[in-house]
Design a protein around this motif. Structure first.
Motif, PDB file in Angstrom:
ATOM      1  N   ALA A  37       6.812  16.247  53.815  1.00 41.28           N
ATOM      2  CA  ALA A  37       8.269  16.155  53.862  1.00 41.28           C
ATOM      3  C   ALA A  37       8.619  14.912  53.015  1.00 41.28           C
ATOM      4  N   VAL A  38       8.006  14.162  52.572  1.00 40.01           N
ATOM      5  CA  VAL A  38       8.073  13.175  51.720  1.00 40.01           C
ATOM      6  C   VAL A  38       8.954  13.359  50.391  1.00 40.01           C
ATOM      7  N   PRO A  39       8.529  14.077  49.578  1.00 40.66           N
ATOM      8  CA  PRO A  39       9.103  14.398  48.406  1.00 40.66           C
ATOM      9  C   PRO A  39      10.534  14.889  48.706  1.00 40.66           C
ATOM     10  N   ALA A  40      10.898  15.700  49.489  1.00 38.68           N
ATOM     11  CA  ALA A  40      12.275  16.028  49.771  1.00 38.68           C
ATOM     12  C   ALA A  40      13.054  14.922  50.287  1.00 38.68           C
ATOM     13  N   LEU A  41      12.364  14.223  51.337  1.00 43.82           N
ATOM     14  CA  LEU A  41      13.037  13.084  51.782  1.00 43.82           C
ATOM     15  C   LEU A  41      13.375  12.197  50.721  1.00 43.82           C
ATOM     16  N   ARG A  42      12.649  11.914  49.632  1.00 42.80           N
ATOM     17  CA  ARG A  42      13.091  10.884  48.710  1.00 42.80           C
ATOM     18  C   ARG A  42      14.121  11.590  47.759  1.00 42.80           C
ATOM     19  N   ARG A  43      14.182  12.982  47.624  1.00 44.77           N
ATOM     20  CA  ARG A  43      15.099  13.496  46.712  1.00 44.77           C
ATOM     21  C   ARG A  43      16.414  13.495  47.301  1.00 44.77           C
ATOM     22  N   LEU A  44      16.367  13.562  48.874  1.00 45.23           N
ATOM     23  CA  LEU A  44      17.702  13.462  49.501  1.00 45.23           C
ATOM     24  C   LEU A  44      18.021  12.141  49.389  1.00 45.23           C
ATOM     25  N   TYR A  45      17.285  11.080  49.702  1.00 50.65           N
ATOM     26  CA  TYR A  45      17.723   9.670  49.466  1.00 50.65           C
ATOM     27  C   TYR A  45      18.516   9.122  48.376  1.00 50.65           C
ATOM     28  N   ARG A  46      18.123  10.070  47.134  1.00 56.13           N
ATOM     29  CA  ARG A  46      18.667   9.799  45.848  1.00 56.13           C
ATOM     30  C   ARG A  46      19.966  10.395  45.642  1.00 56.13           C
ATOM     31  N   MET A  47      20.359  11.364  46.902  1.00 51.92           N
ATOM     32  CA  MET A  47      21.589  12.216  46.499  1.00 51.92           C
ATOM     33  C   MET A  47      22.632  11.498  47.902  1.00 51.92           C
ATOM     34  N   GLU A  48      22.087  11.202  48.747  1.00 50.63           N
ATOM     35  CA  GLU A  48      23.207  10.677  49.730  1.00 50.63           C
ATOM     36  C   GLU A  48      23.875   9.476  49.789  1.00 50.63           C
ATOM     37  N   ARG A  57      15.656   6.388  54.982  1.00 55.40           N
ATOM     38  CA  ARG A  57      14.366   5.354  54.813  1.00 55.40           C
ATOM     39  C   ARG A  57      13.765   5.138  56.207  1.00 55.40           C
ATOM     40  N   GLU A  58      14.278   5.350  57.459  1.00 55.94           N
ATOM     41  CA  GLU A  58      13.496   5.282  58.803  1.00 55.94           C
ATOM     42  C   GLU A  58      12.613   6.352  58.639  1.00 55.94           C
ATOM     43  N   ALA A  59      12.796   7.589  58.513  1.00 60.37           N
ATOM     44  CA  ALA A  59      12.176   8.716  58.505  1.00 60.37           C
ATOM     45  C   ALA A  59      10.785   8.648  57.493  1.00 60.37           C
ATOM     46  N   LEU A  60      11.145   7.878  56.168  1.00 57.13           N
ATOM     47  CA  LEU A  60      10.117   7.733  55.454  1.00 57.13           C
ATOM     48  C   LEU A  60       9.121   6.771  55.657  1.00 57.13           C
ATOM     49  N   ASP A  61       9.737   5.750  56.227  1.00 53.38           N
ATOM     50  CA  ASP A  61       8.891   4.552  56.996  1.00 53.38           C
ATOM     51  C   ASP A  61       7.919   5.198  57.982  1.00 53.38           C
ATOM     52  N   ALA A  62       8.430   5.825  58.905  1.00 50.68           N
ATOM     53  CA  ALA A  62       7.955   6.409  60.006  1.00 50.68           C
ATOM     54  C   ALA A  62       6.705   7.541  59.725  1.00 50.68           C
ATOM     55  N   ILE A  63       6.802   8.059  58.495  1.00 50.09           N
ATOM     56  CA  ILE A  63       5.792   8.915  58.109  1.00 50.09           C
ATOM     57  C   ILE A  63       4.741   8.275  57.472  1.00 50.09           C
ATOM     58  N   SER A  64       5.114   7.132  56.703  1.00 45.85           N
ATOM     59  CA  SER A  64       4.132   6.214  56.281  1.00 45.85           C
ATOM     60  C   SER A  64       3.259   5.508  57.451  1.00 45.85           C
ATOM     61  N   ARG A  65       3.822   5.097  58.188  1.00 45.76           N
ATOM     62  CA  ARG A  65       3.238   4.466  59.283  1.00 45.76           C
ATOM     63  C   ARG A  65       2.158   5.557  60.004  1.00 45.76           C
ATOM     64  N   GLN A  66       2.644   6.534  60.328  1.00 49.90           N
ATOM     65  CA  GLN A  66       1.875   7.740  60.914  1.00 49.90           C
ATOM     66  C   GLN A  66       0.667   8.057  59.927  1.00 49.90           C
ATOM     67  N   ALA A  67       0.935   8.238  58.670  1.00 48.05           N
ATOM     68  CA  ALA A  67      -0.070   8.434  57.791  1.00 48.05           C
ATOM     69  C   ALA A  67      -1.206   7.337  57.831  1.00 48.05           C
ATOM     70  N   GLY A  68      -0.740   5.970  57.801  1.00 49.10           N
ATOM     71  CA  GLY A  68      -1.687   5.124  57.776  1.00 49.10           C
ATOM     72  C   GLY A  68      -2.503   4.986  59.143  1.00 49.10           C
ATOM     73  N   ALA A  69      -1.910   5.585  60.220  1.00 48.45           N
ATOM     74  CA  ALA A  69      -2.616   5.351  61.412  1.00 48.45           C
ATOM     75  C   ALA A  69      -3.509   6.633  61.642  1.00 48.45           C
ATOM     76  N   GLY A  70      -3.306   7.562  60.752  1.00 46.29           N
ATOM     77  CA  GLY A  70      -4.083   8.737  61.243  1.00 46.29           C
ATOM     78  C   GLY A  70      -5.387   8.775  60.185  1.00 46.29           C
TER      79      GLY A  70
END
Length: 70
Positions: A37-48, A57-70
């Motif tokens: 989901a990260v590339p699409a969320l980043r693209r959406l971030y630039r458009m919103e 931003r919170e969604a991207l942070d949550a994904i990053s945290r979960q990826a780091g924990a996994g």
């Protein structure tokens, strides 16, 4: 909920005409934590607009945290 089909459908929903639908999809993707989901969320971030960027931003942070924990 974290199935690949759900993630793909939610990514597609990021381009809905309704901003509320887009933001709910972004939130759900953050809760799932799938890195696809990260590339699409980043693209959406630039458009919103500024008022909606925090949720994305919170969604991207949550994904990053979960990826780091996994």
């Amino acid at each position: 909920m974290g199935s690949p089909a759900a993630v793909d459908a939610l990514i597609d929903t990021l381009w809905d005409d309704d901003a509320r639908v887009r933001l709910e999809a972004a939130w759900a993707l953050g809760a799932i934590g799938d890195l696809r989901a990260v590339p699409a969320l980043r693209r959406l971030y630039r458009m919103e607009r500024e008022g909606t960027l925090e949720i994305i931003r919170e969604a991207l942070d949550a994904i990053s945290r979960q990826a780091g924990a996994g």
